[in-house]
Write a protein that holds these residues in place. Structure first.
Motif, mmCIF file in Angstrom:
data_model
loop_
_atom_site.group_PDB
_atom_site.id
_atom_site.type_symbol
_atom_site.label_atom_id
_atom_site.label_comp_id
_atom_site.label_asym_id
_atom_site.label_seq_id
_atom_site.Cartn_x
_atom_site.Cartn_y
_atom_site.Cartn_z
ATOM 1 N N ARG A 134 3.444 -2.075 9.837
ATOM 2 C CA ARG A 134 3.553 -2.941 11.021
ATOM 3 C C ARG A 134 2.890 -4.294 10.806
ATOM 4 O O ARG A 134 3.363 -5.302 11.318
ATOM 5 N N TYR A 135 1.787 -4.337 10.070
ATOM 6 C CA TYR A 135 1.038 -5.579 9.891
ATOM 7 C C TYR A 135 1.464 -6.317 8.621
ATOM 8 O O TYR A 135 1.129 -7.485 8.438
ATOM 9 N N ARG A 136 2.172 -5.639 7.753
ATOM 10 C CA ARG A 136 2.656 -6.231 6.501
ATOM 11 C C ARG A 136 3.860 -5.426 6.035
ATOM 12 O O ARG A 136 4.051 -4.262 6.427
ATOM 13 N N MET A 137 4.661 -6.022 5.187
ATOM 14 C CA MET A 137 5.832 -5.361 4.622
ATOM 15 C C MET A 137 6.003 -5.839 3.194
ATOM 16 O O MET A 137 5.777 -7.016 2.894
ATOM 17 N N ARG B 252 3.838 -0.186 -2.758
ATOM 18 C CA ARG B 252 3.080 0.987 -2.292
ATOM 19 C C ARG B 252 1.891 0.601 -1.414
ATOM 20 O O ARG B 252 1.547 1.316 -0.454
ATOM 21 N N PHE B 253 1.246 -0.533 -1.666
ATOM 22 C CA PHE B 253 0.054 -0.931 -0.921
ATOM 23 C C PHE B 253 0.334 -1.142 0.558
ATOM 24 O O PHE B 253 -0.572 -1.079 1.386
ATOM 25 N N ALA B 254 1.596 -1.400 0.919
ATOM 26 C CA ALA B 254 1.927 -1.724 2.306
ATOM 27 C C ALA B 254 2.310 -0.507 3.134
ATOM 28 O O ALA B 254 2.580 -0.644 4.328
ATOM 29 N N ALA B 255 2.344 0.683 2.547
ATOM 30 C CA ALA B 255 2.717 1.872 3.311
ATOM 31 C C ALA B 255 1.648 2.185 4.353
ATOM 32 O O ALA B 255 0.456 1.982 4.135
ATOM 33 N N GLY B 256 2.086 2.677 5.507
ATOM 34 C CA GLY B 256 1.176 2.948 6.612
ATOM 35 C C GLY B 256 0.489 4.291 6.497
ATOM 36 O O GLY B 256 0.869 5.150 5.703
ATOM 37 N N GLU C 105 -8.112 -8.777 3.487
ATOM 38 C CA GLU C 105 -7.881 -7.683 2.542
ATOM 39 C C GLU C 105 -6.399 -7.545 2.221
ATOM 40 O O GLU C 105 -6.013 -7.335 1.063
ATOM 41 N N PHE C 106 -5.542 -7.690 3.244
ATOM 42 C CA PHE C 106 -4.108 -7.584 3.012
ATOM 43 C C PHE C 106 -3.628 -8.700 2.090
ATOM 44 O O PHE C 106 -2.759 -8.495 1.238
ATOM 45 N N LEU C 107 -4.166 -9.911 2.268
ATOM 46 C CA LEU C 107 -3.772 -11.027 1.419
ATOM 47 C C LEU C 107 -4.157 -10.767 -0.031
ATOM 48 O O LEU C 107 -3.368 -10.997 -0.952
ATOM 49 N N LEU C 108 -5.361 -10.261 -0.249
ATOM 50 C CA LEU C 108 -5.797 -9.971 -1.613
ATOM 51 C C LEU C 108 -4.933 -8.874 -2.244
ATOM 52 O O LEU C 108 -4.578 -8.952 -3.428
ATOM 53 N N GLU C 109 -4.572 -7.861 -1.461
ATOM 54 C CA GLU C 109 -3.715 -6.797 -1.993
ATOM 55 C C GLU C 109 -2.328 -7.329 -2.320
ATOM 56 O O GLU C 109 -1.714 -6.919 -3.319
ATOM 57 N N ALA C 110 -1.821 -8.246 -1.499
ATOM 58 C CA ALA C 110 -0.509 -8.831 -1.775
ATOM 59 C C ALA C 110 -0.539 -9.666 -3.046
ATOM 60 O O ALA C 110 0.422 -9.670 -3.824
#
Length: 360
Positions: free
Chosen positions: A172-175, A141-145, A314-319
């Motif tokens: 686009r920036y993560r999946m 869910r965290f990767a939804a645009g 931030e994306f790395l921490l969420e992943a």
């Protein structure tokens, strides 16, 4: 004299870009401190840096940029004007060719209006474990645009095939991808893009154990579990082929202890030149280096080695959070390739982060 940071601020070029142009011999500092290696620029170099910034934004090739800057101080402007005009013609030709190619692609899309299996015409019913479906939604869910210009990315893809349901989200920036086994599947393979608010409503029902019943029919999706139900329309768009986007080049793998690695990421260097803008908002970078002994470190200030890979911090921490494990595997094929975050015990649940280029 201006320091490299001052010239970056006054010219619009990043510090990393100035370092690159120094190494490339395009804009060499007037003085380099022999002890610290710190770069200093003369007063006349501010105008050159501003010219360079404009040429960079216009996409002029580096070879032509060198000639423009070499001829800029002279009284004869003929060479500079000729180079600018030649680049403008290249841009106009490229734009014309791009319009032709995009027109051809749009025509192909117009001929390809039907999805692989339409949820509007085929009824699909799945029975799944409620806890496993909840875990899968938490993993993606965290990767939804949230970009209104790309509404299809504002949902989660539900891809039902055979004995499994795959859920996918990307901005686009993560999946992020996760897979859930089914206890029963009625109907053909089908894909449905579930809007993010409906996905959240589904997740809110998935408490405790038991099973859940997922139904996709006539462009609508419904989830029933423990006597409660939520339903709504699917997004009327086709999701991109996530399978092609998750085929990554082989590379280095590093297994990390998540609490320790998270602390390194959170407290790692955050220099000015490692801040970027994305969709109008600023974000910080984490610059990683995969070591020969199978580890991964967060690069310290001044570490300018060639094998670094940068990602949105931030994306790395969420992943890492979505990975939901004390140990995770980070994988990267090259500094320009995506970084994958995987679970050691579940190869079907992972996320992919697009790299951010550090230098021109």
């Amino acid at each position: 004299m201006r320091s490299i940071g001052e010239l970056a601020r006054d010219s619009g070029l990043g510090v990393s870009a100035l370092r690159f142009y120094d190494r490339a011999g395009v804009l060499v500092p007037a003085r380099v401190d022999p002890v610290s290696g710190y770069r200093w620029y003369g007063p006349e170099q501010l105008e050159e840096a501003r010219v360079l910034a404009r040429l960079r934004r216009a996409g002029m090739p580096l070879a032509d940029v060198r000639l423009v800057l070499a001829a800029w101080p002279g009284a004869d402007t003929g060479l500079v004007r000729g180079l600018l005009q030649a680049h403008l013609r290249r841009l106009e030709t490229g734009l014309s060719e791009a319009r032709g190619e995009f027109s051809a692609l749009r025509n192909r899309l117009d001929l390809k209006e039907h999805p692989m299996t339409s949820p509007r015409t085929a009824a699909v019913r799945l029975t799944l474990s409620a806890p496993e479906l909840a875990a899968a939604l938490d993993a993606v869910r965290f990767a939804a645009g949230g970009d209104p210009e790309l509404p299809v990315l504002g949902g989660v893809l539900f891809d039902a095939e055979g004995d499994a349901l795959t859920v996918v989200a990307t901005d686009r920036y993560r999946m992020a991808v996760a897979r859930v086994g089914t206890d029963g599947h009625e109907g053909p393979r089908a894909q449905a893009v579930v809007p993010a608010p409906l996905t959240d409503a589904m997740r809110a029902l998935l408490h405790g154990g038991g099973s859940a019943r997922l139904t996709v029919v006539d462009g609508r999706v419904a989830l029933e579990t423990a006597g409660r139900e939520t339903a709504g329309p699917c997004l009327d768009h086709d999701f991109p082929d996530y399978r092609r986007l998750t085929v990554l080049p082989a590379g280095r793998r590093a297994e990390v202890e998540v609490p320790l690695f998270r602390k390194q990421v959170e407290t790692g260097p955050d220099r000015a030149e490692r801040v970027r803008e994305q969709d109008g908002a600023a974000y910080a970078l984490s610059v990683l280096r995969f070591t020969d002994d199978g580890g991964v470190t967060v690069c310290a200030d001044g570490d300018d080695g060639p094998d670094r890979v940068a990602v949105n911090r931030e994306f790395l921490l969420e992943a890492l959070t979505a990975g939901a494990r004390d140990r995770l595997i980070l994988e990267c094929g090259a500094p320009t390739a995506p970084v994958a975050v995987r679970r050691p015990d579940d190869e079907d649940t992972f996320s992919v982060l697009m790299p951010v280029r550090l230098e021109d």
